[in-house]
Design an enzyme around this catalytic site. Structure first.
Site, short mmCIF file in Angstrom:
data_model
loop_
_atom_site.label_atom_id
_atom_site.label_comp_id
_atom_site.label_asym_id
_atom_site.label_seq_id
_atom_site.Cartn_x
_atom_site.Cartn_y
_atom_site.Cartn_z
N ASN A 1 -43.48 18.65 -1.44
CA ASN A 1 -43.57 17.24 -1.02
C ASN A 1 -44.42 17.09 0.24
O ASN A 1 -45.25 16.19 0.34
CB ASN A 1 -42.17 16.67 -0.75
CG ASN A 1 -41.64 15.87 -1.90
OD1 ASN A 1 -42.36 15.48 -2.80
ND2 ASN A 1 -40.34 15.62 -1.88
N GLU B 1 -33.82 17.51 -5.92
CA GLU B 1 -34.43 18.46 -6.85
C GLU B 1 -33.38 19.34 -7.53
O GLU B 1 -33.68 20.42 -8.02
CB GLU B 1 -35.46 19.33 -6.11
CG GLU B 1 -34.90 20.33 -5.15
CD GLU B 1 -34.52 19.79 -3.77
OE1 GLU B 1 -34.15 20.60 -2.92
OE2 GLU B 1 -34.59 18.57 -3.55
N ASP C 1 -42.52 13.80 -7.18
CA ASP C 1 -41.88 13.09 -8.29
C ASP C 1 -42.40 13.58 -9.63
O ASP C 1 -41.63 13.78 -10.58
CB ASP C 1 -42.09 11.58 -8.17
CG ASP C 1 -41.28 10.95 -7.06
OD1 ASP C 1 -40.40 11.62 -6.48
OD2 ASP C 1 -41.53 9.75 -6.77
#
Length: 194
Positions: A129, A164, A138
């Site tokens: 990320n 996650e 995503d």
């Protein structure tokens, strides 16, 4: 009218109507799907009551109202879906996962059947990320969920637990079979496949 009621709703609706016509209930009320002139089904809220009966107690005058509630019904279904499914992956969410886990655990205890529980956590997800942005994070979550879903058996239950993390329930599955399945699933994510 009977031919226009959705076949899945017909028996229930007719039962409610007959109960009222026979005087077993004070009024008739039902929500069901009714075919419109263009052939599509609309959700309706139908209610009414017998206004007059003859000397034998048979209904001779009925009054009622049928309202089109299609939009509100679709909105309610959408809210229910959002309360039980993860928007990003389409999987059941943690809330639905808890409920199903409790149900399957109770069934497993009652029958003495095996139930395996597997937790998946995507390693180094925060780093992904940070380096590539949340949109790509995503996409990685969606990709993971999509691949795993395609490899699971019909009896398996797969949830997005949060962030996650994912939970997999394997009802009526022994430890050896569960380990073999997890190894097979992990092989789907080996570097050689990407």
């Amino acid at each position: 009218w009977r031919d226009s009621v959705h076949p899945d709703d017909l028996e229930r609706v007719i039962g409610l109507l007959q109960s009222h016509m026979q005087g077993k209930t004070s009024r008739y009320e039902a929500k069901y799907r009714l075919r419109s002139r263009d052939g599509s089904y609309r959700w309706v809220h139908d209610r009414g009551s017998v206004a007059e009966r003859d000397d034998q107690g048979h209904a001779c005058r009925v009054i009622g109202l049928v309202l089109d509630i299609t939009e509100s019904q679709q909105y309610a279904e959408q809210l229910l879906r959002h309360s039980r499914h993860d928007d990003l992956t389409g999987l059941h969410n943690r809330r639905a996962g808890y409920e199903l886990f409790e149900t399957y655990l109770a069934q497993s205890r009652e029958r003495g059947a095996m139930l395996q529980v597997v937790m998946f956590d995507l390693d180094h997800f925060k780093r992904l990320n940070d380096l590539h942005g949340h949109q790509n994070g995503d996409r990685a979550i969606q990709h993971f969920a999509h691949i795993l879903q395609g490899e699971l058996r019909e009896s398996d239950l797969f949830f997005r637990w949060g962030g996650e993390e994912f939970l997999l329930l394997l009802p009526e599955t022994g430890r050896v079979d569960a380990v073999a399945l997890v190894r097979r699933l992990l092989s789907c994510f080996s570097e050689s496949r990407f």
